[in-house]
Design a protein around this motif. Structure first.
Motif, PDB file in Angstrom:
ATOM      1  N   ARG A   1       0.831  -1.206   0.000  1.00 52.01           N
ATOM      2  CA  ARG A   1       0.000   0.000   0.000  1.00 52.01           C
ATOM      3  C   ARG A   1       0.861   1.251   0.000  1.00 52.01           C
ATOM      4  O   ARG A   1       0.634   2.185  -0.782  1.00 52.01           O
ATOM      5  CB  ARG A   1      -0.919   0.010   1.210  1.00 52.01           C
ATOM      6  CG  ARG A   1      -1.830   1.245   1.207  1.00 52.01           C
ATOM      7  CD  ARG A   1      -2.284   1.689   2.547  1.00 52.01           C
ATOM      8  NE  ARG A   1      -1.183   2.192   3.352  1.00 52.01           N
ATOM      9  CZ  ARG A   1      -1.316   2.565   4.604  1.00 52.01           C
ATOM     10  NH1 ARG A   1      -2.477   2.456   5.209  1.00 52.01           N
ATOM     11  NH2 ARG A   1      -0.301   3.027   5.273  1.00 52.01           N
ATOM     12  N   LEU A  49       1.078   4.155  -2.883  1.00 46.83           N
ATOM     13  CA  LEU A  49       0.803   5.567  -2.591  1.00 46.83           C
ATOM     14  C   LEU A  49       1.951   6.463  -3.040  1.00 46.83           C
ATOM     15  O   LEU A  49       1.735   7.527  -3.637  1.00 46.83           O
ATOM     16  CB  LEU A  49       0.545   5.769  -1.094  1.00 46.83           C
ATOM     17  CG  LEU A  49      -0.804   5.287  -0.581  1.00 46.83           C
ATOM     18  CD1 LEU A  49      -0.858   5.387   0.933  1.00 46.83           C
ATOM     19  CD2 LEU A  49      -1.937   6.088  -1.207  1.00 46.83           C
ATOM     20  N   THR A  61      -2.998   5.160  -6.648  1.00 46.05           N
ATOM     21  CA  THR A  61      -3.908   5.253  -5.502  1.00 46.05           C
ATOM     22  C   THR A  61      -5.016   4.202  -5.527  1.00 46.05           C
ATOM     23  O   THR A  61      -5.445   3.746  -4.472  1.00 46.05           O
ATOM     24  CB  THR A  61      -4.530   6.655  -5.418  1.00 46.05           C
ATOM     25  OG1 THR A  61      -5.160   6.960  -6.666  1.00 46.05           O
ATOM     26  CG2 THR A  61      -3.471   7.698  -5.104  1.00 46.05           C
ATOM     27  N   ASP A  62      -5.497   3.825  -6.709  1.00 44.79           N
ATOM     28  CA  ASP A  62      -6.540   2.795  -6.783  1.00 44.79           C
ATOM     29  C   ASP A  62      -6.016   1.460  -6.259  1.00 44.79           C
ATOM     30  O   ASP A  62      -6.695   0.766  -5.501  1.00 44.79           O
ATOM     31  CB  ASP A  62      -7.051   2.631  -8.216  1.00 44.79           C
ATOM     32  CG  ASP A  62      -7.837   3.839  -8.693  1.00 44.79           C
ATOM     33  OD1 ASP A  62      -8.289   4.621  -7.825  1.00 44.79           O
ATOM     34  OD2 ASP A  62      -7.992   4.004  -9.916  1.00 44.79           O
ATOM     35  N   ALA A  70      -3.482   1.144  -4.258  1.00 44.65           N
ATOM     36  CA  ALA A  70      -3.184   1.343  -2.831  1.00 44.65           C
ATOM     37  C   ALA A  70      -4.425   1.083  -1.984  1.00 44.65           C
ATOM     38  O   ALA A  70      -4.334   0.528  -0.888  1.00 44.65           O
ATOM     39  CB  ALA A  70      -2.662   2.755  -2.588  1.00 44.65           C
ATOM     40  N   SER A  71      -5.577   1.467  -2.484  1.00 45.06           N
ATOM     41  CA  SER A  71      -6.827   1.248  -1.774  1.00 45.06           C
ATOM     42  C   SER A  71      -7.094  -0.249  -1.575  1.00 45.06           C
ATOM     43  O   SER A  71      -7.552  -0.672  -0.515  1.00 45.06           O
ATOM     44  CB  SER A  71      -7.981   1.883  -2.548  1.00 45.06           C
ATOM     45  OG  SER A  71      -9.206   1.552  -1.977  1.00 45.06           O
TER      46      SER A  71
END
Length: 179
Positions: free
Chosen positions: A139, A143, A148-149, A151-152
């Motif tokens: 993660r 980031l 970011t997608d 990482a989510s």
């Protein structure tokens, strides 16, 4: 398990073959430094997120105080103080741990995480494993690199695994004692 093991595991789940290859060869390029920093950030976050780093140490009290300077690592919290195998009432302030009398005490305390090198042994909190650290490292790497997608998704995996471990830890009930 070392930080390098966690970094290689994170590189594998991220399908970053170039980073995994660089870690295997002992290279120290930019990607390796970034993922090493991500491992350190993950371990630091886990130690503050319900998986504290704890240690037990035998210390001596003088004038009813165990000075904070006598701890091998700077304590962030004291969990338990025992003398002769029995729990002892204690208080903590800026001077140290206050106990009823002088003598030897076994102190269980938590300490803050400090960054380590890739070949150092990873310090994981109670009931924490390599997989939880891998998800959090993945993660952090996503980031930092702007994904970011993705990482989510790794954040959700970390939270699910961490919650399972927390439930496992809470599921034990101590037997009753007659007073």
């Amino acid at each position: 398990m070392t930080l390098r093991d966690i970094a290689k595991s994170a590189a594998a789940v991220l399908q970053a073959d170039d980073i995994e290859y660089a870690l295997d060869r002992g290279e120290t390029g930019d990607d390796v430094r970034v993922i090493a920093k991500c491992v350190n950030m993950a371990l630091a976050e886990m130690s503050g997120d319900g998986f504290p780093l704890c240690e037990r140490q035998v210390l001596t009290a003088r004038d009813g105080v165990i000075p904070l300077s006598s701890f091998s690592r700077a304590p962030t919290g004291v969990r338990e103080v025992t003398a002769d195998g029995k729990r002892v009432a204690f208080t903590v302030d800026s001077l140290g741990v206050h106990v009823p009398r002088d003598g030897e005490y076994c102190v269980t305390y938590c300490f803050a995480f400090k960054d380590s090198e890739l070949d150092d042994k990873a310090e994981l909190g109670a009931l924490c494993d390599k997989y939880v650290a891998t998800y959090l490292t993945a993660r952090n790497y996503c980031l930092i690199t702007g994904r970011t997608d993705e990482a989510s998704i790794w954040d959700q995996r970390y939270n699910a695994e961490a919650e399972k471990l927390r439930l496992t830890r809470r599921a034990r009930i101590h037997g009753r004692k007659w007073l």
